[in-house]
Design a protein around this motif. Structure first.
Motif, mmCIF file in Angstrom:
data_model
loop_
_atom_site.group_PDB
_atom_site.id
_atom_site.type_symbol
_atom_site.label_atom_id
_atom_site.label_comp_id
_atom_site.label_asym_id
_atom_site.label_seq_id
_atom_site.Cartn_x
_atom_site.Cartn_y
_atom_site.Cartn_z
ATOM 1 N N TYR A 167 52.366 33.872 -26.379
ATOM 2 C CA TYR A 167 51.419 35.140 -26.142
ATOM 3 C C TYR A 167 50.355 34.645 -25.837
ATOM 4 O O TYR A 167 49.545 33.691 -26.291
ATOM 5 C CB TYR A 167 51.660 35.968 -27.391
ATOM 6 C CG TYR A 167 52.907 36.770 -27.703
ATOM 7 C CD1 TYR A 167 53.630 37.544 -26.952
ATOM 8 C CD2 TYR A 167 53.682 35.970 -28.606
ATOM 9 C CE1 TYR A 167 54.828 38.348 -27.179
ATOM 10 C CE2 TYR A 167 54.942 36.627 -29.007
ATOM 11 C CZ TYR A 167 55.426 37.647 -28.434
ATOM 12 O OH TYR A 167 56.626 38.335 -28.590
ATOM 13 N N SER A 209 47.659 36.004 -26.875
ATOM 14 C CA SER A 209 46.907 36.430 -28.284
ATOM 15 C C SER A 209 47.838 37.103 -28.939
ATOM 16 O O SER A 209 48.545 38.049 -28.368
ATOM 17 C CB SER A 209 45.577 36.766 -28.066
ATOM 18 O OG SER A 209 45.521 38.095 -27.466
ATOM 19 N N GLU A 244 46.572 40.047 -30.369
ATOM 20 C CA GLU A 244 45.931 41.050 -29.730
ATOM 21 C C GLU A 244 46.819 41.725 -28.492
ATOM 22 O O GLU A 244 47.188 42.952 -28.284
ATOM 23 C CB GLU A 244 44.570 41.178 -29.463
ATOM 24 C CG GLU A 244 43.668 40.983 -30.835
ATOM 25 C CD GLU A 244 43.639 39.574 -31.477
ATOM 26 O OE1 GLU A 244 43.135 39.339 -32.534
ATOM 27 O OE2 GLU A 244 44.046 38.575 -30.705
ATOM 28 N N ARG A 266 54.656 31.157 -32.195
ATOM 29 C CA ARG A 266 53.411 31.561 -32.596
ATOM 30 C C ARG A 266 52.832 30.920 -33.835
ATOM 31 O O ARG A 266 53.602 30.436 -34.573
ATOM 32 C CB ARG A 266 53.989 33.027 -32.959
ATOM 33 C CG ARG A 266 53.986 34.060 -31.873
ATOM 34 C CD ARG A 266 54.408 35.584 -32.399
ATOM 35 N NE ARG A 266 53.242 36.044 -32.749
ATOM 36 C CZ ARG A 266 53.162 37.056 -33.741
ATOM 37 N NH1 ARG A 266 54.360 37.404 -34.041
ATOM 38 N NH2 ARG A 266 51.935 37.495 -34.124
ATOM 39 N N ASN A 267 51.479 31.289 -33.853
ATOM 40 C CA ASN A 267 51.011 30.725 -35.002
ATOM 41 C C ASN A 267 51.143 29.451 -35.381
ATOM 42 O O ASN A 267 51.079 28.627 -36.725
ATOM 43 C CB ASN A 267 51.232 31.377 -36.195
ATOM 44 C CG ASN A 267 50.987 33.047 -35.926
ATOM 45 O OD1 ASN A 267 49.970 33.298 -35.437
ATOM 46 N ND2 ASN A 267 52.021 33.851 -36.571
#
Length: 228
Positions: free
Chosen positions: A65, A67, A69, A114-115
């Motif tokens: 993604y 971000s 957000e 992610r992350n």
């Protein structure tokens, strides 16, 4: 050994089950609450579509993604759409994921999710299978944890038990459905707690979909699991 081709076929089957079930709803039903706090069924469907595109990004070497957000904003933007638009988006994004997965590739390579989470590319189809199956249950339209394919339930229990293994805040725990056993939680020579129950209830507890009231616990209280 992960068989990504087998898992891709399972994703196709799960997606068709979901699309068939959702196709029986109406526009009003899509706006109703799902089983996920704060999310309508439209949010769940929007997330499924955007997750498929995000996993295409992963397979093609881009950030999953833009971000956190942006991920949340895309879901909020797409959640209010009508049923026909939601269905088309889930179907078309699923096709994009299958097309990306059909491209010649080194399935042993490491990809980033992610992350900062990394995994082998061969496990991405199973991760998509998880999204489709569990979110089908989350829609609250008659598909329950007991309806999940037995292979999926076993493998997702394997996956989640491994995910919490070594976690310092989870007591050393032995899980069993009466036939199979798993270990999770802090490392220890012996488990402090034994949790017993039907496969669907064990999975539901591990996945944060059930509180664990149908489970039998020996040796202490039912451990509190961190959020997924």
């Amino acid at each position: 050994m992960i068989d990504h081709a087998h898992d891709l076929a399972s994703v196709r089957d799960a997606t068709e089950r979901l699309l068939t079930a959702v196709g029986k709803l109406d526009n009003a039903s899509v706006t109703e609450s799902s089983r996920l706090p704060g999310w309508s069924r439209g949010h769940v469907l929007a997330h499924l579509a955007r997750n498929a595109d995000a996993l295409v990004n992963v397979l093609e070497g881009r950030p999953m993604y833009a971000s956190a957000e942006a991920r949340d904003a895309d879901i909020e933007r797409d959640a209010p759409r009508s049923l026909d638009v939601q269905l088309a988006d889930v179907r078309e994004s699923a096709a994009r994921f299958q097309d990306a997965s059909a491209a010649p590739a080194d399935w042993s390579r490491t990809v980033e999710l992610r992350n900062g989470v990394t995994d082998t590319a061969s496990r991405v189809p199973f991760r998509r299978w998880i999204e489709v199956e569990l979110h089908h249950v989350d829609l609250g339209i008659g598909y329950e944890l007991e309806d999940l394919p037995a292979e999926f339930t076993r493998r997702e229990t394997d996956f989640l038990a491994a995910r919490f293994a070594g976690h310092p805040d989870v007591a050393p725990t032995r899980l069993t459905d009466g036939t199979r056993t798993w270990r999770t939680g802090r490392e220890a020579d012996t488990a402090e707690v034994t949790v017993t129950g039907p496969p669907a209830d064990l999975l539901g507890w591990l996945a944060g979909r059930r509180e664990g009231s149908a489970l039998t616990v020996e040796g202490g209280p039912l451990p509190t699991l961190p959020p997924l």
